[in-house]
Write a protein that holds these residues in place. Structure first.
Motif, short mmCIF file in Angstrom:
data_model
loop_
_atom_site.label_atom_id
_atom_site.label_comp_id
_atom_site.label_asym_id
_atom_site.label_seq_id
_atom_site.Cartn_x
_atom_site.Cartn_y
_atom_site.Cartn_z
N THR A 39 0.84 -1.21 0.00
CA THR A 39 0.00 0.00 0.00
C THR A 39 0.87 1.26 0.00
O THR A 39 0.56 2.24 -0.68
N GLU A 60 1.68 0.44 9.66
CA GLU A 60 1.94 -0.82 10.38
C GLU A 60 2.96 -0.52 11.46
O GLU A 60 4.16 -0.62 11.22
N GLU A 145 -0.50 -5.38 12.67
CA GLU A 145 -1.39 -4.84 11.63
C GLU A 145 -1.55 -5.79 10.45
O GLU A 145 -2.68 -6.19 10.12
ZN LIG Z 1 0.09 -2.64 5.07
#
Ligand SMILES: [Zn+2]
Ligand SMILES: [Zn+2]
Length: 333
Positions: A39, A60, A145
């Protein structure tokens, strides 16, 4: 504080910015480690539409509470070590009210739509902070995460006990899904990845069999299939490996415009179930617990964290497939 700022798609710098101050209901976290994932690469490339620029990326992460806004209960004191669920959900849209908060119409996330954790400090809602025990360091805590995304994925797939499984992709998410499958009592798990070094880690983490090419499986079929690559051809391959009655989890993030070929006759006649999974839904606490108990071991995926100034180098390593998971440690040592 020092922070990575993406000014506009394709351009970033390490900048000096004012330290964040906590608003009511927020705490400020001194970031110990923040992981880089696909991402972040999309945000850097301008391929993640909800992102406003400039933005500090990083979603994260784990760290230590160093300041508290008004209305924070005493059980989240300064000095508490926490991992942070980046999800920001409105709570009042139709989907939130139906309990599907990860599909919120007003969805946002720390590091995706508001300032994130490739920074020395980040302000976060206290409700998003999960306390970590002392034996989980910041880098392992930052794995809560991605693990929470994998936990949600496995919940979407449903019970897996005893089911034979095939998993495409032995990167970070694949290796976390593999461990969750083993923990949930799935039958033998076959892992497919082009990179032999990653398959070696998969074997250490309980893969019964690893192959670099699905064609070597000799026509074998599986009760469940999971894709952790997001590569359309790999998703097609995985669906092709399903036995009659099989269930597929589309976990990897494919390009938004990509399409695959699926035989509707097979979906009907073989009663295939194809399920998607998006981010985190009330799965962060369980992810933190799985790390705490040791049921999921992130350490084989990790490398020595890099300083903030090497964000570009870390991005490069992710892009070129070096190692498995890369973290930034913002504090100057
Ligand atoms: Zn991620
Ligand atoms: Zn909502």
């Amino acid at each position: 504080m020092r922070a990575v700022v993406i000014d506009r798609p394709g351009s970033f710098q390490v900048a000096d910015l004012p330290d964040p101050t906590p608003r009511a209901g927020e705490v400020v976290v001194r970031v110990d480690c923040c992981g880089i994932c696909g991402t972040d690469l999309h945000i850097l490339a301008g391929e993640f539409p909800p992102t406003p620029y400039p933005i500090i990326p990083g979603h994260e992460f784990a760290g230590t509470v160093v300041a508290r806004g008004r209305d924070i209960e005493p059980d989240l004191p300064e000095g508490a070590r926490v991992a942070v669920d980046p999800s920001l959900l409105c709570g009042y849209c139709r989907r939130c009210r139906a309990g599907r908060n990860n599909l919120c119409e007003n969805w946002g996330a720390i590091g995706d739509t508001v300032s994130g954790a490739f920074a020395e400090y980040v302000a976060v809602p206290a409700v998003n902070a999960y306390r970590l025990p002392d034996h989980i360091d910041g880098q392992a805590g930052a794995m809560a995460e991605p693990l929470a995304c994998a936990v949600h994925g496995l919940r979407r797939l449903g019970p897996v006990q005893g089911d034979t499984a095939v998993l495409t992709g032995a990167g970070t998410m694949g290796l976390l899904l593999l461990q969750l499958l083993r923990h949930a009592g799935a039958g033998p798990v076959t892992v497919i990845d082009k990179v032999p070094g990653r398959l070696e880690v998969a074997r250490k983490l309980g893969a019964a069999r690893t192959v670099t090419d699905a064609t070597t499986l000799g026509g074998e079929r599986f009760e469940i299939a999971l894709d952790a690559t997001g590569v359309p051809a790999a998703i097609e391959t995985a669906i092709g490996l399903l036995d009659r009655g099989g269930r597929m989890l589309v976990f990897g993030v494919a390009p938004a415009g990509a399409t695959i070929g699926v035989s509707p006759f097979r979906v009907y006649n073989d009663e295939l179930a194809i399920t998607g999974s998006m981010a985190i839904l009330r799965s962060f606490g369980q992810a933190a617990d799985l790390l705490t108990s040791g049921a999921v071991d992130p350490r084989p995926l990790l490398a020595e964290p890099l300083p903030l100034e090497q964000f570009g180098e870390a991005v490069n390593r992710v892009r070129t497939g070096q190692g498995i998971k890369w973290h930034i440690r913002p504090a100057l040592v």
